[in-house]
Design an enzyme around this catalytic site. Structure first.
Site, PDB file in Angstrom:
ATOM      1  CE1 TYR A  62       9.296  31.310  33.740  1.00 38.94           C
ATOM      2  CE2 TYR A  62       8.284  30.881  35.996  1.00 38.94           C
ATOM      3  CZ  TYR A  62       8.640  32.233  35.090  1.00 38.94           C
ATOM      4  OH  TYR A  62       8.057  33.326  34.806  1.00 38.94           O
ATOM      5  CD  GLU A  64      12.737  33.778  33.681  1.00 38.26           C
ATOM      6  OE1 GLU A  64      11.797  34.625  33.713  1.00 38.26           O
ATOM      7  OE2 GLU A  64      13.407  33.510  34.663  1.00 38.26           O
ATOM      8  CG  ASP A 208       3.321  46.626  12.336  1.00 41.31           C
ATOM      9  OD1 ASP A 208       2.913  45.598  12.913  1.00 41.31           O
ATOM     10  OD2 ASP A 208       2.847  47.282  13.390  1.00 41.31           O
ATOM     11  CB  THR A 234       0.136  38.703  13.978  1.00 45.67           C
ATOM     12  OG1 THR A 234      -0.038  38.805  13.112  1.00 45.67           O
ATOM     13  CG2 THR A 234       0.274  39.631  14.387  1.00 45.67           C
ATOM     14  CE  LYS A 237      -3.604  40.570  12.943  1.00 45.83           C
ATOM     15  NZ  LYS A 237      -2.332  40.643  13.592  1.00 45.83           N
ATOM     16  NE  ARG A 243      -5.598  36.488  19.806  1.00 48.62           N
ATOM     17  CZ  ARG A 243      -5.510  37.199  19.557  1.00 48.62           C
ATOM     18  NH1 ARG A 243      -6.070  37.659  18.026  1.00 48.62           N
ATOM     19  NH2 ARG A 243      -4.969  38.563  19.126  1.00 48.62           N
TER      20      ARG A 243
END
Length: 422
Positions: A62, A64, A208, A234, A237, A243
């Site tokens: 974890y 954060e 984008d 992303t 692709k 991903r």
């Protein structure tokens, strides 16, 4: 690419013993990928190293916050992994700052809007019927609910972005931001032209670049980084990573972008995915990846030419990228029917909207066309000759007759000759 299979026997055995029901699903998916042709423009096959990072112990951590400022202890090593990913991303794309925590492309776009906009602001973006993404103003998406989107389109004759319309709409509506990007535009976008309009009306420019960013990394597509205030992308692709999403920007917006990702839109970073992004950025910086990107485009151009020769209408008359969009109507089918028939023959692809045309009664407007991509097939080692074969198989399935009957076995044979993980 010649590699060992990334799903090792030890992992298979462990899943099989612990959860045989899920193991069967995983094995079935492996068989599906190995026996069908993946023509979905948004998909690819990652390297075994990327898959290994995704299954690494970093999945347990974890974390954060950001390196050096986490909300949890024990983050010294994951800090190194994130710094490595950031360093590689900024070097690869020539950006001053990179945020690699975004969970997806949509999360990256949400963060960009959060950094630059307030609810109710006007945004100019490619209209959804012309290939805009859900995050470009769909009423079903946060973007369409929180902001006032105005859509520009593509020219009815050429299928290319109508920059005169972009300028006219920008002058009329004075948007706070202009978004350039598409899920089905097969040509290079003119980032400089969008920047000129944004400067004229005092708007931010958001690129984008989810689809072309891998081609940018490979040096076969123009980069939006010198022109856009924020680049959203992303990491899967064509880039061939896990991903996920990322944002690139200049130093003046770095703090705003980071705060927009955490704590405004996301919680803990997925450190195993960030490590996998670092692997992918490292792979994309090699000469081998540049050669791969060139072949992706060469394959797409041959595929587009052969589909046109088989009777489909190829939108814009061709492609500059990994993507081909086509209208199968001359073969007597719409996009949705075509996708179903092709799936039955082992050819997996998507429907898409086609601009400047009405759908048949009872058919959704976004189901008229077909969207194909060559990224995954190229990763498997296929080249121009195989693209000609794929186009012939596709047309055979859609026209029916003996070609359709033979197509499934021919697809199996082609897939077997080019396994994704030899």
């Amino acid at each position: 690419m010649s590699v060992t299979h990334p799903l090792h026997h030890e992992a298979d055995d462990a899943i099989g013993r612990q959860d045989p029901e899920l193991a069967e699903i995983l094995l079935a998916e492996r068989r599906r990928q190995e026996t069908t042709l993946q023509l979905t423009a948004a998909e690819n096959f990652t390297s075994p190293a990327v898959l290994a990072a995704l299954g690494s112990p970093l999945a347990n951590k974890y974390a954060e916050g950001y390196p050096g400022a986490r909300h949890h202890g024990g983050c010294e090593l994951v800090d190194l992994a994130e710094r490595l990913a950031v360093r590689r991303a900024t070097a690869l794309f020539g950006a001053a700052h990179a945020n690699v925590q975004a969970h997806s492309g949509s999360s990256a776009v949400l963060a960009a809007y959060a950094a630059l906009l307030r609810p109710g602001d006007t945004v100019l973006a490619l209209g959804l019927p012309h290939g805009g993404h859900l995050t470009h103003g769909s009423p079903a998406n946060f973007s369409g609910r929180w902001f006032d989107f105005v859509g520009y389109g593509v020219d009815a004759e050429t299928g290319l972005v109508d920059h005169d319309q972009v300028r006219a709409l920008a002058r009329t509506h004075r948007p706070k931001a202009i978004v350039c990007g598409s899920i089905s535009y097969p040509r290079h976008l003119d980032w400089a032209a969008f920047r000129e309009v944004a400067d004229e009306v005092g708007a931010y420019l958001v690129a984008d670049a989810a689809h072309p960013i891998g081609l940018v990394a490979g040096g076969v597509a123009p980069s939006p980084v010198p022109y856009a205030d924020i680049v959203c992308a992303t990491t899967h692709k064509v880039l061939r990573g896990p991903r996920g999403g990322m944002l690139l920007c200049g130093s003046e917006l770095a703090e705003r972008v980071d705060r927009a990702v955490f704590p405004f839109t996301q919680g803990g970073a997925q450190m195993h995915t960030i490590a996998a992004k670092a692997v992918a950025f490292g792979e994309a910086a090699t000469g081998a990846f540049a050669a791969y990107a060139r072949q992706v485009v060469a394959n797409a151009r041959v595929l587009a030419d052969r589909l046109a020769a088989e009777g489909l209408v190829v939108i814009t008359g061709g492609t500059d990228t990994h993507m081909v969009t086509a209208d199968p109507a001359p073969l007597g089918v719409d996009g949705r029917t075509a996708r179903t028939r092709l799936a039955a023959a082992g050819m997996v692809l998507d429907c898409c909207a086609l601009p400047h045309g009405s759908a048949a009664p009872g058919m959704a407007a976004d189901a008229r066309g077909l969207r194909l991509g060559t990224a995954a097939l190229t990763t498997q080692g296929m080249r121009e000759s195989e693209m000609r074969t794929v186009a012939g198989l596709l047309a055979g399935v859609l026209t029916g007759g003996t070609r359709a009957v033979r197509a499934r076995e021919e697809v199996r044979g082609l897939a077997a000759a080019f396994p994704p993980y030899p």
